[in-house]
Design an enzyme around this catalytic site. Structure first.
Site, PDB file in Angstrom:
ATOM      1  N   LYS A  18     -55.090-123.684-109.167  1.00 13.82           N
ATOM      2  CA  LYS A  18     -55.727-122.564-108.458  1.00 13.82           C
ATOM      3  C   LYS A  18     -56.109-121.464-109.450  1.00 13.82           C
ATOM      4  O   LYS A  18     -57.203-120.922-109.418  1.00 13.82           O
ATOM      5  CB  LYS A  18     -54.783-122.003-107.391  1.00 13.82           C
ATOM      6  CG  LYS A  18     -54.520-122.958-106.246  1.00 13.82           C
ATOM      7  CD  LYS A  18     -55.778-123.213-105.439  1.00 13.82           C
ATOM      8  CE  LYS A  18     -55.597-124.304-104.415  1.00 13.82           C
ATOM      9  NZ  LYS A  18     -56.859-124.806-103.863  1.00 13.82           N
TER      10      LYS A  18
ATOM     11  N   TYR B 293     -49.789-127.383-109.438  1.00 10.12           N
ATOM     12  CA  TYR B 293     -50.651-127.004-108.304  1.00 10.12           C
ATOM     13  C   TYR B 293     -51.133-125.565-108.476  1.00 10.12           C
ATOM     14  O   TYR B 293     -52.319-125.271-108.382  1.00 10.12           O
ATOM     15  CB  TYR B 293     -49.906-127.161-106.969  1.00 10.12           C
ATOM     16  CG  TYR B 293     -50.586-126.424-105.849  1.00 10.12           C
ATOM     17  CD1 TYR B 293     -51.788-126.891-105.316  1.00 10.12           C
ATOM     18  CD2 TYR B 293     -50.068-125.216-105.344  1.00 10.12           C
ATOM     19  CE1 TYR B 293     -52.443-126.190-104.301  1.00 10.12           C
ATOM     20  CE2 TYR B 293     -50.715-124.521-104.340  1.00 10.12           C
ATOM     21  CZ  TYR B 293     -51.904-125.007-103.817  1.00 10.12           C
ATOM     22  OH  TYR B 293     -52.556-124.304-102.843  1.00 10.12           O
TER      23      TYR B 293
ATOM     24  N   SER C 191     -54.932-118.957-103.780  1.00 13.33           N
ATOM     25  CA  SER C 191     -53.595-118.817-103.201  1.00 13.33           C
ATOM     26  C   SER C 191     -52.859-117.632-103.813  1.00 13.33           C
ATOM     27  O   SER C 191     -53.096-117.264-104.973  1.00 13.33           O
ATOM     28  CB  SER C 191     -52.815-120.100-103.508  1.00 13.33           C
ATOM     29  OG  SER C 191     -51.454-119.918-103.259  1.00 13.33           O
TER      30      SER C 191
ATOM     31  N   ARG D 198     -34.675-123.081-104.267  1.00 14.62           N
ATOM     32  CA  ARG D 198     -35.681-124.071-104.658  1.00 14.62           C
ATOM     33  C   ARG D 198     -36.330-123.603-105.955  1.00 14.62           C
ATOM     34  O   ARG D 198     -36.748-122.443-106.051  1.00 14.62           O
ATOM     35  CB  ARG D 198     -36.732-124.194-103.542  1.00 14.62           C
ATOM     36  CG  ARG D 198     -37.785-125.232-103.786  1.00 14.62           C
ATOM     37  CD  ARG D 198     -38.652-125.436-102.550  1.00 14.62           C
ATOM     38  NE  ARG D 198     -39.550-124.325-102.292  1.00 14.62           N
ATOM     39  CZ  ARG D 198     -40.446-124.296-101.301  1.00 14.62           C
ATOM     40  NH1 ARG D 198     -40.559-125.313-100.464  1.00 14.62           N
ATOM     41  NH2 ARG D 198     -41.225-123.249-101.137  1.00 14.62           N
TER      42      ARG D 198
HETATM   43  P1  NAD Z   1     -54.895-129.934 -96.293  1.00 14.28           P
HETATM   44  O1  NAD Z   1     -54.265-130.934 -97.173  1.00 14.28           O
HETATM   45  O2  NAD Z   1     -54.597-129.997 -94.834  1.00 14.28           O
HETATM   46  O3  NAD Z   1     -56.472-129.948 -96.498  1.00 14.28           O
HETATM   47  C1  NAD Z   1     -57.075-130.315 -97.710  1.00 14.28           C
HETATM   48  C2  NAD Z   1     -58.086-131.396 -97.410  1.00 14.28           C
HETATM   49  O4  NAD Z   1     -58.723-131.800 -98.612  1.00 14.28           O
HETATM   50  C3  NAD Z   1     -57.461-132.648 -96.792  1.00 14.28           C
HETATM   51  O5  NAD Z   1     -58.140-132.957 -95.590  1.00 14.28           O
HETATM   52  C4  NAD Z   1     -57.658-133.719 -97.854  1.00 14.28           C
HETATM   53  O6  NAD Z   1     -57.859-135.005 -97.281  1.00 14.28           O
HETATM   54  C5  NAD Z   1     -58.889-133.200 -98.586  1.00 14.28           C
HETATM   55  N1  NAD Z   1     -59.014-133.645 -99.968  1.00 14.28           N
HETATM   56  C6  NAD Z   1     -58.087-133.614-100.954  1.00 14.28           C
HETATM   57  N2  NAD Z   1     -58.589-134.114-102.095  1.00 14.28           N
HETATM   58  C7  NAD Z   1     -59.866-134.457-101.837  1.00 14.28           C
HETATM   59  C8  NAD Z   1     -60.899-135.039-102.603  1.00 14.28           C
HETATM   60  N3  NAD Z   1     -60.707-135.390-103.885  1.00 14.28           N
HETATM   61  N4  NAD Z   1     -62.097-135.255-102.032  1.00 14.28           N
HETATM   62  C9  NAD Z   1     -62.307-134.931-100.727  1.00 14.28           C
HETATM   63  N5  NAD Z   1     -61.370-134.392 -99.938  1.00 14.28           N
HETATM   64  C10 NAD Z   1     -60.156-134.151-100.496  1.00 14.28           C
HETATM   65  O7  NAD Z   1     -54.516-128.490 -96.855  1.00 14.28           O
HETATM   66  P2  NAD Z   1     -54.750-127.036 -96.244  1.00 14.28           P
HETATM   67  O8  NAD Z   1     -53.428-126.448 -95.985  1.00 14.28           O
HETATM   68  O9  NAD Z   1     -55.748-127.083 -95.175  1.00 14.28           O
HETATM   69  O10 NAD Z   1     -55.343-126.306 -97.516  1.00 14.28           O
HETATM   70  C11 NAD Z   1     -56.730-126.169 -97.745  1.00 14.28           C
HETATM   71  C12 NAD Z   1     -56.944-125.501 -99.076  1.00 14.28           C
HETATM   72  O11 NAD Z   1     -56.293-124.233 -99.078  1.00 14.28           O
HETATM   73  C13 NAD Z   1     -56.367-126.276-100.250  1.00 14.28           C
HETATM   74  O12 NAD Z   1     -57.234-126.126-101.360  1.00 14.28           O
HETATM   75  C14 NAD Z   1     -55.059-125.576-100.517  1.00 14.28           C
HETATM   76  O13 NAD Z   1     -54.642-125.710-101.835  1.00 14.28           O
HETATM   77  C15 NAD Z   1     -55.419-124.145-100.185  1.00 14.28           C
HETATM   78  N6  NAD Z   1     -54.263-123.322 -99.827  1.00 14.28           N
HETATM   79  C16 NAD Z   1     -53.423-123.738 -98.834  1.00 14.28           C
HETATM   80  C17 NAD Z   1     -52.309-122.980 -98.507  1.00 14.28           C
HETATM   81  C18 NAD Z   1     -51.340-123.450 -97.448  1.00 14.28           C
HETATM   82  O14 NAD Z   1     -50.215-122.971 -97.424  1.00 14.28           O
HETATM   83  N7  NAD Z   1     -51.706-124.369 -96.565  1.00 14.28           N
HETATM   84  C19 NAD Z   1     -52.055-121.778 -99.187  1.00 14.28           C
HETATM   85  C20 NAD Z   1     -52.943-121.369-100.176  1.00 14.28           C
HETATM   86  C21 NAD Z   1     -54.049-122.148-100.490  1.00 14.28           C
HETATM   87  N1  UDP Z   2     -38.266-122.665 -97.259  1.00 17.11           N
HETATM   88  C1  UDP Z   2     -36.998-123.020 -96.840  1.00 17.11           C
HETATM   89  N2  UDP Z   2     -36.818-124.284 -96.355  1.00 17.11           N
HETATM   90  C2  UDP Z   2     -37.812-125.194 -96.255  1.00 17.11           C
HETATM   91  C3  UDP Z   2     -39.117-124.816 -96.687  1.00 17.11           C
HETATM   92  C4  UDP Z   2     -39.293-123.542 -97.186  1.00 17.11           C
HETATM   93  O1  UDP Z   2     -36.067-122.220 -96.898  1.00 17.11           O
HETATM   94  O2  UDP Z   2     -37.567-126.339 -95.828  1.00 17.11           O
HETATM   95  C5  UDP Z   2     -38.491-121.298 -97.768  1.00 17.11           C
HETATM   96  C6  UDP Z   2     -38.983-121.272 -99.197  1.00 17.11           C
HETATM   97  O3  UDP Z   2     -37.901-121.257-100.091  1.00 17.11           O
HETATM   98  C7  UDP Z   2     -39.794-119.979 -99.213  1.00 17.11           C
HETATM   99  C8  UDP Z   2     -40.322-119.844 -97.796  1.00 17.11           C
HETATM  100  O4  UDP Z   2     -39.503-120.707 -96.987  1.00 17.11           O
HETATM  101  O5  UDP Z   2     -38.935-118.907 -99.463  1.00 17.11           O
HETATM  102  C9  UDP Z   2     -41.766-120.267 -97.644  1.00 17.11           C
HETATM  103  O6  UDP Z   2     -41.897-121.548 -98.237  1.00 17.11           O
HETATM  104  P1  UDP Z   2     -43.256-122.359 -98.165  1.00 17.11           P
HETATM  105  O7  UDP Z   2     -43.058-123.599 -98.976  1.00 17.11           O
HETATM  106  O8  UDP Z   2     -43.664-122.514 -96.749  1.00 17.11           O
HETATM  107  O9  UDP Z   2     -44.309-121.381 -98.837  1.00 17.11           O
HETATM  108  P2  UDP Z   2     -44.434-120.853-100.360  1.00 17.11           P
HETATM  109  O10 UDP Z   2     -43.114-121.001-101.030  1.00 17.11           O
HETATM  110  O11 UDP Z   2     -45.471-121.695-100.967  1.00 17.11           O
HETATM  111  O12 UDP Z   2     -44.822-119.429-100.228  1.00 17.11           O
END
Ligand code: NAD
Ligand code: UDP
Length: 339
Positions: free
Chosen positions: A153, A149, A124, A292
């Site tokens: 990562k 969190y 991330s 936040r």
């Molecule tokens: P998500 O929660 O939709 O998907 C994660 C999946 O992992 C879920 O289906 C959950 O059930 C499964 N999971 C969690 N713990 C588990 C375990 N112990 N065993 C088996 N399955 C498990 O999230 P997402 O948005 O699809 O994110 C996917 C990955 O990308 C995550 O690692 C997240 O941290 C990373 N990521 C997401 C974002 C974002 O903004 N969505 C940004 C950067 C990184």
């Molecule tokens: N944010 C906001 N209101 C919300 C959720 C998010 O103003 O209810 C803002 C947050 O402060 C950030 C941006 O939107 O500036 C993106 O937030 P998000 O949580 O989606 O992503 P991240 O902060 O993890 O990049």
């Protein structure tokens, strides 16, 4: 030969399974469904017309992982499984470190016992902490994370790098996602957060669909042009395509590689709201709330390396289209995958 997708029932995972199947990869999904529904995989099957073999299992369960590697001919793992709610991680650090770090160590142990040494890891932009300058390149030093969190990562990146350094048979690709939004064009799959959404886009779509009254904008006194924070919003289908490109890189025995996956363009919170309104014709009521805790004022990616080395570039033309796709999913599924 198949690709194991951990966390494949989740938001990014399900979209990636679509892209993998469209690129003719055999896919096996493993997920404990702690933050997802198996329905997402049924929807993926409708989109691709192909079955999605699924194991409901936990990455902390070594015996269950072993059974999958024994039964399936896995050549590489795309590792999405993990807990991802920033605020929750502050309240439950042990749960986050255990699930994400112990879980990944368990997965790696099972992988190496079965001779599988190819992994693509969901990292991330949060690993950059508060970047000294933007856009961030992959060489920008990692920073102090503001929550457990983020640390999972950052630490997992280090762990995977050390494992690859010690055993050069490993190919490790760390993908640093910026802010995924949007959904598959069919509107059949999308982001389905449980409870109150933490992220901006699902909060906006829930306001639009009438599930929440108004959006809180967290701070409008940041040193940015309109005072709200700036992020790099990237379409989830573009991210999914990035994983297919990363798999091709692994097939070249790439060793260790790190890539930013973003668009290279920063957008403020107010710009996202206005793009959503323009794309959908729906007004999003909002009020400005205090900042936040832990928010970084500005973060967006330099994406040249992914283009140079993977041939990957975000294709979605802009925020409006991403908003339209998020809205198609939410409006067709007001309760997500729930009844
Ligand atoms: P998500 O929660 O939709 O998907 C994660 C999946 O992992 C879920 O289906 C959950 O059930 C499964 N999971 C969690 N713990 C588990 C375990 N112990 N065993 C088996 N399955 C498990 O999230 P997402 O948005 O699809 O994110 C996917 C990955 O990308 C995550 O690692 C997240 O941290 C990373 N990521 C997401 C974002 C974002 O903004 N969505 C940004 C950067 C990184
Ligand atoms: N944010 C906001 N209101 C919300 C959720 C998010 O103003 O209810 C803002 C947050 O402060 C950030 C941006 O939107 O500036 C993106 O937030 P998000 O949580 O989606 O992503 P991240 O902060 O993890 O990049």
């Amino acid at each position: 030969m198949a690709i194991l997708v951990t966390g494949g029932a989740g938001y990014i995972g399900s979209h990636t399974v679509v892209e993998l199947q469209n690129a003719d990869y055999d896919v096996v999904v493993l997920d404990n469904l702690s933050n997802s529904s198996e329905k997402s995989l049924k929807r993926v099957e409708r989109i691709t017309g192909k079955p999605v073999p699924f194991y409901r299992a936990d990455i902390l369960d070594k015996a269950a992982l072993d059974r999958v590697f024994e039964k399936e001919n896995i050549t590489a793992v795309i590792h999405f499984a993990g807990l991802k709610a920033v605020q929750e991680s502050v309240r439950k650090p042990w749960e986050y470190y255990n699930n994400n770090i112990t879980g990944t160590l368990t997965l790696i142990q099972s992988m190496r016992e079965h001779g599988v040494k190819n992994i693509i890891f969901s990292s991330s932009a949060t690993v950059y902490g508060t970047p000294a300058q933007v856009p961030v390149t992959e060489e920008t030093p990692k920073g102090a994370c503001t929550n457990p969190y983020g640390w999972t990562k950052s630490m997992l990146e280090q762990i995977l790098q050390d494992i690859q350094y010690a055993d050069r048979e490993w190919n490790v690709i760390l993908l640093r996602y910026f802010n995924p939004i949007g959904a598959h064009k069919s509107g059949l799959i999308g982001e389905d957060p449980s409870g109150i959404p933490n992220n901006l886009m699902p909060y906006i779509t829930q306001v639009a669909v009438g599930k929440r009254e108004e959006l809180g904008v967290f701070g409008d006194d940041y040193p940015t042009p309109d005072g709200t924070c700036i992020r790099d919003y990237v379409h989830v289908m573009d991210l999914a395509a990035g994983h297919v490109k990363a798999l091709k890189k692994i097939e070249e025995n790439a060793g260790l590689c790190i890539y930013n996956l973003g668009t290279g363009k920063g957008s403020s919170v107010l710009e996202v709201i206005h793009s959503f309104e323009e794309a959908t014709g729906i007004r999003i009521p909002y009020s400005v709330k205090p900042r936040r805790e832990g928010d970084v004022p500005e973060n967006y990616a330099n994406v040249e390396k992914a283009y140079r080395e993977l041939g990957w570039k975000a294709q979605c033309p802009g925020l409006k289209e991403m908003c339209a796709d998020s809205w198609r999913w939410q409006s067709q599924n007001p309760n997500g995958y729930g009844e």
